[in-house]
Design a protein around this motif. Structure first.
Motif, PDB file in Angstrom:
ATOM      1  N   THR A  18     -32.449 111.141  28.388  1.00  0.00           N
ATOM      2  CA  THR A  18     -33.639 111.971  28.555  1.00  0.00           C
ATOM      3  C   THR A  18     -33.321 113.128  29.492  1.00  0.00           C
ATOM      4  N   TYR A  19     -34.171 114.141  29.445  1.00  0.00           N
ATOM      5  CA  TYR A  19     -34.019 115.278  30.354  1.00  0.00           C
ATOM      6  C   TYR A  19     -35.392 115.743  30.816  1.00  0.00           C
ATOM      7  N   GLU A  20     -35.412 116.383  31.976  1.00  0.00           N
ATOM      8  CA  GLU A  20     -36.626 116.951  32.538  1.00  0.00           C
ATOM      9  C   GLU A  20     -36.320 118.367  32.991  1.00  0.00           C
TER      10      GLU A  20
ATOM     11  N   GLY B  43     -37.765 121.036  35.396  1.00  0.00           N
ATOM     12  CA  GLY B  43     -38.720 121.221  36.479  1.00  0.00           C
ATOM     13  C   GLY B  43     -38.731 122.645  36.975  1.00  0.00           C
TER      14      GLY B  43
ATOM     15  N   MET C 128     -43.329 119.289  37.485  1.00  0.00           N
ATOM     16  CA  MET C 128     -42.181 118.833  36.721  1.00  0.00           C
ATOM     17  C   MET C 128     -42.680 118.302  35.382  1.00  0.00           C
ATOM     18  N   THR C 129     -41.930 118.551  34.322  1.00  0.00           N
ATOM     19  CA  THR C 129     -42.321 118.063  33.012  1.00  0.00           C
ATOM     20  C   THR C 129     -41.988 116.583  32.873  1.00  0.00           C
ATOM     21  N   SER C 130     -42.562 115.972  31.877  1.00  0.00           N
ATOM     22  CA  SER C 130     -42.248 114.563  31.638  1.00  0.00           C
ATOM     23  C   SER C 130     -40.878 114.453  30.979  1.00  0.00           C
ATOM     24  N   LYS C 131     -40.339 113.250  30.984  1.00  0.00           N
ATOM     25  CA  LYS C 131     -39.021 113.039  30.393  1.00  0.00           C
ATOM     26  C   LYS C 131     -39.099 113.265  28.893  1.00  0.00           C
ATOM     27  N   LYS C 132     -38.139 114.031  28.386  1.00  0.00           N
ATOM     28  CA  LYS C 132     -38.107 114.356  26.966  1.00  0.00           C
ATOM     29  C   LYS C 132     -36.807 113.839  26.358  1.00  0.00           C
TER      30      LYS C 132
END
Length: 105
Positions: A68-70, A72, A1-5
């Motif tokens: 924020t969004y992630e 995944g 999963m990516t970090s919060k952006k």
């Protein structure tokens, strides 16, 4: 999963627009009903407008900061909310149609 952006910083303009659209009638009522109060406090109209603009900018910066969004491998997660935190989980299998409305930013 990516970090919060976070969104692009130009999205602050959109947040300011949304706050103005939501608060426009409240601002009008406050100006109409409290105009004599502002005069009694020796506040000029430009000073009151400046205070409202500063408040709107501060609230939009806070909304931008908490949104924020992630992205995944299995779902997209959107986190938002100032006082009430909201976590929206969207699995890719549930997405049926993607429509993109792009503002100038």
């Amino acid at each position: 999963m990516t970090s919060k952006k976070h969104l692009n910083p130009v999205a602050l303009i959109y947040f300011i627009y949304k706050i103005l659209a939501e608060w426009l009638w409240i601002i009008f009522i406050v100006f109409a009903s409290a105009f004599s109060v502002f005069k009694n406090l020796h506040l000029s109209l430009p000073m009151v407008v400046t205070i409202f603009v500063i408040l709107i900018v501060i609230v939009s910066i806070i909304r931008y900061t908490v949104f924020t969004y992630e992205i995944g491998p299995e779902m997209i997660t959107i986190n938002s909310g100032i006082l009430v935190k909201k976590h929206l989980h969207i699995p890719y299998q549930r997405i049926q149609t993607i429509t993109q409305d792009q503002m100038f930013f």
